[in-house]
Design a protein around this motif. Sequence first.
Motif, PDB file in Angstrom:
ATOM      1  N   UNK A  14     -19.758  17.012  12.924  1.00 51.67           N
ATOM      2  CA  UNK A  14     -20.172  17.637  11.668  1.00 51.67           C
ATOM      3  C   UNK A  14     -20.796  16.603  10.731  1.00 51.67           C
ATOM      4  N   UNK A  15     -20.229  15.402  10.697  1.00 49.39           N
ATOM      5  CA  UNK A  15     -20.774  14.353   9.832  1.00 49.39           C
ATOM      6  C   UNK A  15     -22.188  13.970  10.249  1.00 49.39           C
ATOM      7  N   UNK A  16     -22.432  13.922  11.527  1.00 46.94           N
ATOM      8  CA  UNK A  16     -23.780  13.612  12.021  1.00 46.94           C
ATOM      9  C   UNK A  16     -24.735  14.755  11.725  1.00 46.94           C
ATOM     10  N   UNK A  26     -25.565   7.148   0.953  1.00 48.70           N
ATOM     11  CA  UNK A  26     -26.654   6.855   0.025  1.00 48.70           C
ATOM     12  C   UNK A  26     -27.982   7.373   0.556  1.00 48.70           C
ATOM     13  N   UNK A  27     -28.210   7.198   1.852  1.00 47.40           N
ATOM     14  CA  UNK A  27     -29.423   7.740   2.474  1.00 47.40           C
ATOM     15  C   UNK A  27     -29.444   9.260   2.355  1.00 47.40           C
ATOM     16  N   UNK A  28     -28.312   9.881   2.555  1.00 48.25           N
ATOM     17  CA  UNK A  28     -28.218  11.337   2.447  1.00 48.25           C
ATOM     18  C   UNK A  28     -28.508  11.788   1.015  1.00 48.25           C
ATOM     19  N   UNK A  75     -23.710   3.681  -6.300  1.00 45.38           N
ATOM     20  CA  UNK A  75     -22.730   2.619  -6.543  1.00 45.38           C
ATOM     21  C   UNK A  75     -21.532   3.157  -7.321  1.00 45.38           C
ATOM     22  N   UNK A  76     -21.795   3.989  -8.309  1.00 44.14           N
ATOM     23  CA  UNK A  76     -20.707   4.548  -9.112  1.00 44.14           C
ATOM     24  C   UNK A  76     -19.785   5.416  -8.259  1.00 44.14           C
ATOM     25  N   UNK A  77     -20.356   6.122  -7.299  1.00 44.57           N
ATOM     26  CA  UNK A  77     -19.557   6.983  -6.425  1.00 44.57           C
ATOM     27  C   UNK A  77     -19.007   6.241  -5.214  1.00 44.57           C
ATOM     28  N   UNK A  78     -19.356   4.960  -5.093  1.00 45.99           N
ATOM     29  CA  UNK A  78     -18.897   4.127  -3.977  1.00 45.99           C
ATOM     30  C   UNK A  78     -19.308   4.731  -2.636  1.00 45.99           C
ATOM     31  N   UNK A  79     -20.567   5.139  -2.559  1.00 44.49           N
ATOM     32  CA  UNK A  79     -21.071   5.758  -1.339  1.00 44.49           C
ATOM     33  C   UNK A  79     -21.338   4.715  -0.264  1.00 44.49           C
ATOM     34  N   UNK A  80     -21.179   5.125   0.982  1.00 39.97           N
ATOM     35  CA  UNK A  80     -21.559   4.287   2.112  1.00 39.97           C
ATOM     36  C   UNK A  80     -23.077   4.262   2.229  1.00 39.97           C
ATOM     37  N   UNK A  81     -23.583   3.409   3.114  1.00 43.65           N
ATOM     38  CA  UNK A  81     -25.032   3.365   3.338  1.00 43.65           C
ATOM     39  C   UNK A  81     -25.555   4.718   3.836  1.00 43.65           C
ATOM     40  N   UNK A 132     -19.106  15.806   4.964  1.00 43.29           N
ATOM     41  CA  UNK A 132     -19.014  14.471   5.568  1.00 43.29           C
ATOM     42  C   UNK A 132     -20.395  13.998   5.988  1.00 43.29           C
ATOM     43  N   UNK A 133     -20.658  12.717   5.870  1.00 44.38           N
ATOM     44  CA  UNK A 133     -21.960  12.164   6.242  1.00 44.38           C
ATOM     45  C   UNK A 133     -21.749  10.817   6.930  1.00 44.38           C
ATOM     46  N   UNK A 134     -22.039  10.757   8.207  1.00 41.94           N
ATOM     47  CA  UNK A 134     -21.953   9.508   8.970  1.00 41.94           C
ATOM     48  C   UNK A 134     -23.013   9.539  10.060  1.00 41.94           C
TER      49      UNK A 134
END
Length: 289
Positions: free
Chosen positions: A184-186, A82-84, A73-79, A222-224
């Motif tokens: 790369x994100x995947x 956060x999983x990563x 939450x502090x880093x404003x991560x996406x879902x 990157x993480x998506x």
Amino acid sequence: MEKPAELGEFLRTRRARLQPSAVGLTSYGARRVPGLRREELAQLAGVSVAYYTRLEQGQSQNASDDVLDAIARALQLSDDETMHLRNLARPTRRKRRPAGKPETARPATKQLIEAIDGIAAVVMDRRSDVLAWNDLGHQLLAGHYEADSPYSAETRPNLTRMLFLDPHTRELYARWDEEAKRSVASLRLIAGRHPNDLHLAEVIGELSMKSTEFAELWSRHPVVNCTFGTKQFQHPVVGQLELSFEVAQLPDDSAHRILMYSAQPGTPSEAALRLLLAGTHELDSSTRP
């Protein structure tokens, strides 16, 4: 890929993209690096600076879900991010093992994609090695490869390797930069889930050595989870196409996926796919004895 180092790099990239003013903090003094300092992030997450520092340095591998969620939450991560983060922060008990028997697509899976009409379909493992494709999937993504190339570990294509190292594949994507970032994100997300996969590590190492573009994108962490969307193609045979894609995970423990491309009904892209498929059927007929 060592998880402690990966975790530290991931957290540092996410701190670097946040400015104190964006999270309600006042900045004091000169900053040697961009973004939040460790003590500022620790304050936002409600943990001690010493604890957060140990976590970022890979010295604390048993962080609770509450702590990880607070940092996210502090880093404003996406879902997906956060999983990563959770994948990287969890200790790995299994040792890395040498690659075993080459993976293959199940016969029923191959039968399924061959029965799909008007949709280009490719079966991949978690590393994006192509295990099978239907005629349309082959002609859309890799017509310059032999049709049976996925069925041997020595010849099977890898979609990520093709994207960065194969000039024909580079020309195929009308928005190559966008596709490269998505790929790369995947791959980052998958690597976090499977840190002991030797073959996956070899693919990442090869791409990092041979492609400066891949190495630069990989360093950004990157993480998506890219499971659907739209892509634009510039196909050498049928020209421009705009296709929707979906990635379906098979309901077993293989981590195999089916990548499917389809066109909106009544569009020029649908006509182009039909033309491409008709061409493969004509080729098959002309080569029969």
